[in-house]
Motif scaffolding. Structure first.
Motif, PDB file in Angstrom:
ATOM      1  N   ASP A  87       8.270  33.828  -3.731  1.00  0.00           N
ATOM      2  CA  ASP A  87       8.048  33.253  -2.407  1.00  0.00           C
ATOM      3  C   ASP A  87       6.636  33.578  -1.910  1.00  0.00           C
ATOM      4  O   ASP A  87       5.953  32.713  -1.332  1.00  0.00           O
ATOM      5  N   THR A  88       6.179  34.828  -2.132  1.00  0.00           N
ATOM      6  CA  THR A  88       4.837  35.222  -1.702  1.00  0.00           C
ATOM      7  C   THR A  88       3.767  34.381  -2.394  1.00  0.00           C
ATOM      8  O   THR A  88       2.825  33.884  -1.760  1.00  0.00           O
ATOM      9  N   LEU A  89       3.903  34.212  -3.709  1.00  0.00           N
ATOM     10  CA  LEU A  89       2.927  33.430  -4.461  1.00  0.00           C
ATOM     11  C   LEU A  89       2.948  31.962  -4.039  1.00  0.00           C
ATOM     12  O   LEU A  89       1.903  31.311  -3.944  1.00  0.00           O
ATOM     13  N   ALA A  90       4.137  31.426  -3.793  1.00  0.00           N
ATOM     14  CA  ALA A  90       4.246  30.018  -3.390  1.00  0.00           C
ATOM     15  C   ALA A  90       3.599  29.791  -2.033  1.00  0.00           C
ATOM     16  O   ALA A  90       2.886  28.799  -1.811  1.00  0.00           O
ATOM     17  N   ARG A  91       3.840  30.704  -1.088  1.00  0.00           N
ATOM     18  CA  ARG A  91       3.255  30.545   0.247  1.00  0.00           C
ATOM     19  C   ARG A  91       1.731  30.716   0.206  1.00  0.00           C
ATOM     20  O   ARG A  91       1.006  30.042   0.944  1.00  0.00           O
ATOM     21  N   PRO A 115      11.011  47.609  -6.391  1.00  0.00           N
ATOM     22  CA  PRO A 115       9.584  47.317  -6.531  1.00  0.00           C
ATOM     23  C   PRO A 115       9.142  46.365  -5.429  1.00  0.00           C
ATOM     24  O   PRO A 115       9.870  45.484  -5.018  1.00  0.00           O
ATOM     25  N   GLU A 116       7.928  46.549  -4.963  1.00  0.00           N
ATOM     26  CA  GLU A 116       7.417  45.705  -3.901  1.00  0.00           C
ATOM     27  C   GLU A 116       6.806  44.433  -4.479  1.00  0.00           C
ATOM     28  O   GLU A 116       6.201  44.449  -5.544  1.00  0.00           O
ATOM     29  N   ALA A 117       6.966  43.351  -3.758  1.00  0.00           N
ATOM     30  CA  ALA A 117       6.339  42.104  -4.185  1.00  0.00           C
ATOM     31  C   ALA A 117       4.848  42.187  -3.935  1.00  0.00           C
ATOM     32  O   ALA A 117       4.407  42.559  -2.847  1.00  0.00           O
TER      33      ALA A 117
END
Length: 546
Positions: A250-254, A303-305
């Protein structure tokens, strides 16, 4: 309208004459009597809703009846499994099959074939029936009377499956006590599951750490084919790992969307494309995993994103600039399609038909090709008694012809299965296409233990490959056959990769592996067990367990 065959009796005959829907027992059925209801098209909406409520009660009754029948099949298979084990020992024995669970494997196969369902669904049925006819007898009685829906019963049996037997009965009684709220309102199946799961957490004698370590042994990845050239890829992972992976996607997509205001893809599409890119373009394909890679074996911390920068490289669009898969896949491509003179679909092994453009793109990226003759030209289809092991060309022919394991209902790819002699080598069987078929490790073992017995049926019209009749210890009869590849009149023309190098057939065939004493040679370590999911399969709608 008649829903079945047979005599419906006077009352049912009159009902049918008046336009009612009638279902009667088929000839030879052990279920007697008939069932009829008014034609729904003649009912008001209020009356049709009443019919739905009646159907729910009938469904509950049938669920109880099914559980009783499945449990009886399981008990019968226990006896058949004991006899098979004794017979195997008398013949010299060998490695233990199914981890000592032959009887259960036999019961699952019987139920799967009888009901026409997958062995995954059948295994759930067997487990649920054992619980309903044992510690959860109160739940079974609720089903029989129609006071309990099968959805509510499924909640209890699902949660019971992870409980030790000594507390299962107490748990079932306590679970039924939570069927209604304090105000007397019946909980929906979703609400009931939440309440029962909390109850199981309190009553389970093992700590959650112990249970998590045990559940993690069932982790895995599965693929479910979808229409129109698509599929669903799902994974069963520890919760913190799965959520961290989802958060990273989700982080990479946003970040991709923020970095490109003209990006036209939706967030779900961006997440899917990012996932494919991360998997198919590893940063260190031949090295060890990164130092910060989570280690499932030791119950990792969450683990953290990672925070993706807006300048991160964009995810390619699938089908356009996405990387060609580097992992091994198998595509059967007609020569005319490969050369661009035909748009006939190719076949992606494990999925089905794919379009010609995708097939040619995969072929262009393939490091090696293997030519496959599907007729009698170029491939020795019969070695008689001169060799036990089929040569590479014959094995590829069997894998292509059969497509999947030839046990009823099994969908394991033939390429990952074992090539078995229908008539055993030690019994005079020959090594030829007529006597060879593909069986996965599990079903090969059922055949070798002389539980399910196969026999080749007469050849079909136009010399089509014959089907196989399987007969179980309980008398179940099922017919299987190849996937239906139509053999051409002659082998396909020789096709070379674009750079002009000839197709790579790999190393030469091994020398004759025919054993001198007539016993089959050792095949080395067995294929990995069937990659069917364990208790849960996120990619597939959960089938009812009874």
């Amino acid at each position: 309208m008649a829903g079945g065959a047979g005599s419906a009796g006077g009352g049912s005959a009159a009902a049918e004459a008046s336009g009612a829907v009638v279902h009667t027992a088929r000839p030879g059925s052990l279920l007697e009597g008939s069932l009829w209801h008014p034609d729904p098209s003649t009912l008001t909406g209020r009356d049709a809703r009443r019919v739905l409520a009646d159907i729910g009660r009938v469904r509950s009754f049938l669920a109880a009846l099914e559980a009783l029948a499945v449990e009886r099949v399981r008990l019968a298979c226990e006896e058949e499994g004991r006899r098979a084990a004794e017979r195997f020992e008398a013949q010299g024995g060998g490695p233990e099959r199914f981890g000592g669970g032959l009887s259960r494997a036999l019961a699952v196969s019987e139920v799967a074939v009888a009901e026409g369902i997958s062995e995954f669904a059948a295994a759930r049925l067997v487990g649920a029936a054992e619980a309903l006819c044992g510690p959860q007898i109160a739940v079974l009685e609720g089903l029989e009377s129609g006071t309990l829906t099968e959805a509510h019963a499924r909640v209890v049996t699902d949660e019971t499956s992870a409980l030790p037997s000594e507390c299962a009965e107490e748990f079932g009684i306590a679970a039924l006590g939570r069927l209604e709220t304090r105000t007397g309102r019946r909980r929906t199946p979703g609400e009931f599951r939440k309440a029962v799961r909390a109850l199981r957490e309190r009553m389970h004698p093992d700590s959650i750490r112990t249970r998590k370590a045990r559940a993690a042994q069932e982790r895995g990845v599965w693929v479910r084919p979808e229409p129109d050239g698509m599929c669903t890829l799902s994974a069963l992972l520890p919760a913190e790992i799965g959520l961290a992976a989802a958060n990273r996607l989700d982080t990479l997509a946003r970040a991709q969307r923020r970095s490109d205001p003209e990006e036209g893809r939706t967030l779900p599409q961006l997440r899917a494309d990012t996932l494919a890119t991360l998997i198919l373009t590893p940063t260190a394909p031949d090295g060890p995993p990164p130092p910060d890679a989570p280690e499932l074996r030791d119950a990792p911390a969450l683990p953290e994103a990672p925070q993706a920068s807006p300048e991160a490289a964009p995810s390619p669009r699938l089908g356009e600039s996405a990387p060609a898969p580097a992992a091994e896949i198998v595509v059967h491509i007609p020569a005319a399609t490969l050369l661009g003179s035909s748009e006939e679909p190719a076949v992606l092994e494990g999925y089905g038909p794919i379009d010609a453009d995708t097939a040619r793109r995969l072929a262009a990226a393939a490091p090696t090709w293997q030519r496959l003759f599907t007729g009698t030209d170029g491939v020795p289809l019969s070695l008689g008694r001169s060799a036990y092991r089929p040569p590479k060309g014959l094995r590829r022919f069997i894998e292509y012809r059969d497509g999947t394991c030839q046990f009823p209902g099994c969908t394991r790819a033939a390429r990952k299965a074992e090539i078995d002699h229908l008539t055993e080598w030690q019994d005079g069987g020959t090594t030829d296409a007529e006597n060879l078929h593909a069986l996965c490790t599990k079903h090969h073992a059922l055949k070798s233990l002389q539980t399910w017995t196969p026999s080749r049926l007469p050849t079909g019209p136009d010399n089509a490959t014959a089907d196989t009749l399987w007969i179980s210890p309980l008398g179940t009869r099922a017919v299987t056959g190849p996937t239906g590849h139509e053999p051409p009149d002659a082998g396909p023309p020789d096709a070379s990769p674009p750079d002009g190098t000839p197709p790579a057939d790999g190393p030469p065939d091994p020398p004759d592996a025919s054993p001198p004493d007539g016993t089959p040679p050792a095949d080395g370590p067995p294929d990995p067990p069937d990659a069917s999911p364990p208790r849960h399969e996120p990619a597939e709608p959960q089938p009812p367990p009874f």
